[in-house]
Each structure stands twice: as C-alpha cells, then as structure tokens.
Design an enzyme around this catalytic site. Structure first.
Site, PDB file in Angstrom:
ATOM      1  CG  ASN A  36      -1.968  -1.076   1.118  1.00  0.00           C
ATOM      2  OD1 ASN A  36      -2.714  -1.142   0.145  1.00  0.00           O
ATOM      3  ND2 ASN A  36      -1.996  -1.955   2.105  1.00  0.00           N
TER       4      ASN A  36
ATOM      5  CE  LYS B 156      -2.200  -8.789   2.536  1.00  0.00           C
ATOM      6  NZ  LYS B 156      -1.604  -8.024   3.616  1.00  0.00           N
TER       7      LYS B 156
ATOM      8  CE  LYS C 105       5.343  -5.796   3.624  1.00  0.00           C
ATOM      9  NZ  LYS C 105       4.132  -5.382   4.290  1.00  0.00           N
TER      10      LYS C 105
ATOM     11  CE  LYS D  92       2.122  -2.800   7.801  1.00  0.00           C
ATOM     12  NZ  LYS D  92       2.307  -3.722   6.691  1.00  0.00           N
TER      13      LYS D  92
HETATM   14  N1  LIG Z   1      -2.223   1.384  15.452  1.00  0.00           N
HETATM   15  C1  LIG Z   1      -1.838   1.759  14.226  1.00  0.00           C
HETATM   16  N2  LIG Z   1      -0.738   2.536  14.070  1.00  0.00           N
HETATM   17  C2  LIG Z   1      -0.335   2.932  12.835  1.00  0.00           C
HETATM   18  N3  LIG Z   1      -0.991   2.593  11.693  1.00  0.00           N
HETATM   19  C3  LIG Z   1      -2.092   1.815  11.788  1.00  0.00           C
HETATM   20  C4  LIG Z   1      -2.566   1.366  13.056  1.00  0.00           C
HETATM   21  N4  LIG Z   1      -3.677   0.605  12.841  1.00  0.00           N
HETATM   22  C5  LIG Z   1      -3.884   0.591  11.531  1.00  0.00           C
HETATM   23  N5  LIG Z   1      -2.948   1.307  10.859  1.00  0.00           N
HETATM   24  C6  LIG Z   1      -2.914   1.421   9.412  1.00  0.00           C
HETATM   25  O1  LIG Z   1      -2.048   0.398   8.943  1.00  0.00           O
HETATM   26  C7  LIG Z   1      -1.490   0.862   7.704  1.00  0.00           C
HETATM   27  C8  LIG Z   1      -0.335  -0.046   7.338  1.00  0.00           C
HETATM   28  O2  LIG Z   1      -0.888  -1.280   6.904  1.00  0.00           O
HETATM   29  P1  LIG Z   1      -1.020  -1.627   5.347  1.00  0.00           P
HETATM   30  O3  LIG Z   1      -1.571  -0.468   4.574  1.00  0.00           O
HETATM   31  O4  LIG Z   1      -1.720  -2.926   5.232  1.00  0.00           O
HETATM   32  O5  LIG Z   1       0.506  -1.775   5.053  1.00  0.00           O
HETATM   33  P2  LIG Z   1       1.399  -2.103   3.807  1.00  0.00           P
HETATM   34  O6  LIG Z   1       0.576  -2.355   2.597  1.00  0.00           O
HETATM   35  O7  LIG Z   1       2.273  -0.902   3.712  1.00  0.00           O
HETATM   36  O8  LIG Z   1       2.141  -3.334   4.242  1.00  0.00           O
HETATM   37  C9  LIG Z   1      -1.143   2.295   8.007  1.00  0.00           C
HETATM   38  O9  LIG Z   1      -0.956   3.069   6.847  1.00  0.00           O
HETATM   39  C10 LIG Z   1      -2.361   2.736   8.834  1.00  0.00           C
HETATM   40  O10 LIG Z   1      -3.346   3.284   7.994  1.00  0.00           O
HETATM   41  N1  LIG Z   2       0.979  -9.487   0.329  1.00  0.00           N
HETATM   42  C1  LIG Z   2       0.898  -8.419   1.177  1.00  0.00           C
HETATM   43  O1  LIG Z   2       0.970  -8.553   2.391  1.00  0.00           O
HETATM   44  O2  LIG Z   2       0.693  -7.190   0.597  1.00  0.00           O
HETATM   45  P1  LIG Z   2       0.533  -5.762   1.298  1.00  0.00           P
HETATM   46  O3  LIG Z   2       1.831  -5.426   1.953  1.00  0.00           O
HETATM   47  O4  LIG Z   2       0.237  -4.860   0.156  1.00  0.00           O
HETATM   48  O5  LIG Z   2      -0.599  -5.837   2.268  1.00  0.00           O
END
Ligand SMILES: Nc1ncnc2c1ncn2[C@@H]1O[C@H](COP(=O)(O)OP(=O)(O)O)[C@@H](O)[C@H]1O
Ligand SMILES: NC(=O)OP(=O)(O)O
Length: 308
Positions: A11, A125, A209, A271
């Site tokens: 993202n 997901k 991931k 994460k």
């Molecule tokens: N407690 C939190 N602290 C920070 N971000 C959070 C929290 N809970 C949810 N988020 C959201 O999680 C997002 C990151 O997850 P995601 O977009 O799935 O990550 P990526 O695709 O970069 O791996 C942040 O941009 C934020 O919008």
């Molecule tokens: N596969 C995967 O976890 O993708 P994002 O980081 O976009 O969520």
C-alpha cells in the site's frame, strides 16, 4: 555489520507504475545506504494493491474475450515480476551512481501453505483499490466478492490469507546472499502453493508479506526485520484525536495493546504479530516499523517503532 530483511508495504508503493517507481527510487537510496554501511540486505515487498489491479485487469480482458482467464497465483507471480523489476532497476542505478559493484536479483518465490488452513474459509487480506460503501455494495451484488472496511481508508476486497509454512526457494535465496548479491525475495508474501502428490500447486490467496518476511528473516538468520509502510511509526488510538506514538514496544506491551484492539486486523496487526514472531525466533533479534521515506531517520533513532 548485520543481516537485515527490509519489507516494503504494497500500500505504500503508490497507485500507479509512475508513482511506484518514484517511491522505490527514493527508498533505494536508503537501502543502498545500508549496503554501503556493510550490511547484508534482503528485500521483500507486499502486493495487495498491485495483485488486485493485475487481477482486475486480467478479469476484465477475459470477460471481454481478449485473453484466457488468469488465476490468482499467476497474478501474484506477475506482481513479483512487476515490483521486482522496479526495485532491481532503482537499486542497480543507485549502486552504480555510488560506484558500488554488486549484483541485484529478484527470486520468484513460492511459499508453502496448508490446504486445510482455516483462512481459506474466512477471507481477510485486503487487495486492490479502496472503494466507497456504495461502490463496494454494487461489486458484491455483481460479483459476489467479499469486502471489508480497511482501517480508516474505505472498503476493500478481501481474499484468503493462509499462514506461510516454508519458503520453497530458500536455498537459492541463501546461495545468492552468501555470494554477495542484493536479493529481492518473498514478494507479495510469496506465491502461495500447496504440496500435492503430483507436486507443488498454486492456490488462490495472498499470503501476508509481513508474516512471510518474518519467516524469511528467521530462516536466513537475520538480526533485524525492518517493515516499511505508509506511517512513520505505530500508534495507540490511531486516527483518533488522542493518538500517541509508540517509539519502543516490548512483547508484553504489544500483547496488551493487541488485546485492547489497538492494531487494525489486515493492516497493522499482522505487522506487529510478524515482528513479535521474528523477535522471539532467536536472541538479539529486533524489528523496526517506519515509513518508506523515513528509513534513514528511523535508523538514526529519530522516528519509527522499535520492537524488542
Ligand atoms: N495502530 C496503528 N498505528 C499505525 N498505523 C495503523 C494502526 N492501525 C492501523 N494502521 C494502518 O495500517 C497501515 C499499514 O498497513 P497496510 O496499509 O496494510 O501496510 P502495507 O501495505 O504498507 O504493508 C497504516 O498506513 C495505517 O493506515
Ligand atoms: N501481500 C501483502 O501482504 O501485501 P501488502 O503489503 O500490500 O498488504
């Protein structure tokens, strides 16, 4: 000198090839900085928006009789090639500019999952674009997809996300690292495959991931897992008027915040769980969460959340 796995969020990689290339170019500067400092760096990346976009495009072409249908695992493999290409090129250019001689290679990576993983019955997901509630409702009625509200950003399609069990290309990845290559592996969490009597078979899902990166980091005996996403750190009460940054997080505190529901499922929760898993997998292992554009500041201890 440490072995570090850096995981780039799907993202956080922008919404178009142009945006992605710009963001990756910027991150490549910090990643090559780690290499220049003598660290062994392995890069993984997400693919949620990208695999969703590829799948939508391939579905559209197939529905209009332009191509054969392309199953989800093939779309996942395409997303590894697309993102790996941008990473390779940006890293190669940055290495060249700094006069560092090092080869960069992406490994198309398959990751084993369990066919009976309960995740196949409960899609979680998020993939593809963010939609308004009205548009999401219309697509659910038309196509029968499952949608959920994602963090504070809108509605999004969800697909099954089984747990990663093993990395099929682990030996090749290790060989490349040992031969001093800058390796990109486990893209999109890896293409999910199951072991069948007839051999490996791709399954329609997207592995998280962060979980695959934690497995990869543990398997290659890395000292640090760095997760780069769209936020500069982890927060409590995220998105609320009283949100507060977490600069350091112990396993005990993290578990308490998880119980309080501080980390959104499908975004921040996996994460945190992946970081906890990695930190617990060996001694002297730490994890760091920050944004793609603040890696240097996070390494200098100015921003980010350190999990130990
Ligand atoms: N407690 C939190 N602290 C920070 N971000 C959070 C929290 N809970 C949810 N988020 C959201 O999680 C997002 C990151 O997850 P995601 O977009 O799935 O990550 P990526 O695709 O970069 O791996 C942040 O941009 C934020 O919008
Ligand atoms: N596969 C995967 O976890 O993708 P994002 O980081 O976009 O969520």
């Amino acid at each position: 000198m440490a072995k570090i796995v850096v995981a780039l969020g799907g993202n956080a990689l922008g919404k178009s090839p142009e945006e992605q290339l710009q963001l990756v170019k910027h991150t490549a500067t910090s990643l090559v900085g780690l290499v220049a400092a003598g660290h062994k760096v392995v890069i993984s990346h997400g693919n949620g928006p990208q695999v969703g976009a590829i799948n939508l495009g391939m579905n559209y072409a197939a529905e209009h009789g332009q191509t054969a249908a392309f199953p989800f695992p093939e779309c996942g493999a395409m997303s590894q090639g697309y993102i790996g290409y941008h990473l390779q090129q940006s890293l190669q250019n940055e290495l060249h500019q700094r006069g560092i001689v090092k080869d960069v290679a992406s490994v198309v990576t398959q990751v084993e999952v369990d066919e009976s993983d309960a995740a196949f019955q409960h899609p979680t997901k998020p993939v593809g674009a963010f939609y308004s509630k009205e548009d999401a409702d219309r697509i659910v009625a038309e196509k029968g997809y499952t949608f959920v509200e994602d963090a504070v950003r809108g509605y999004r399609q969800v697909v099954p996300s089984p747990q990663p069990k093993s990395i099929i290309e682990l030996k090749s990845i290790n060989d490349l690292i040992e031969n001093d290559n800058l390796v990109i592996a486990g893209g999109g969490g890896g293409v999910p495959v199951v072991k069948t009597p007839a051999g490996l078979k791709g399954v329609p899902a997207v592995i998280d991931k962060d979980r695959s990166s934690a497995l990869l980091a543990a398997n290659i005996a890395a000292e640090q897992l760095i997760i780069l996403t769209a936020v500069d750190a982890v927060y409590v009460n995220y998105g609320k008027p009283d949100e507060d940054v977490l600069r350091e997080l112990t396993a005990t505190d993290a578990k308490r915040y998880i119980d309080e529901g501080q980390f959104a499922p499908g975004s921040m929760l996996p994460k945190i769980e992946a970081c906890l898993e990695f930190v617990a997998s060996g001694s002297n292992r730490t994890a760091l969460i920050t944004s793609l554009d603040r890696l240097d500041d996070a390494l200098a201890g100015k921003v980010g959340t350190l999990i130990k």
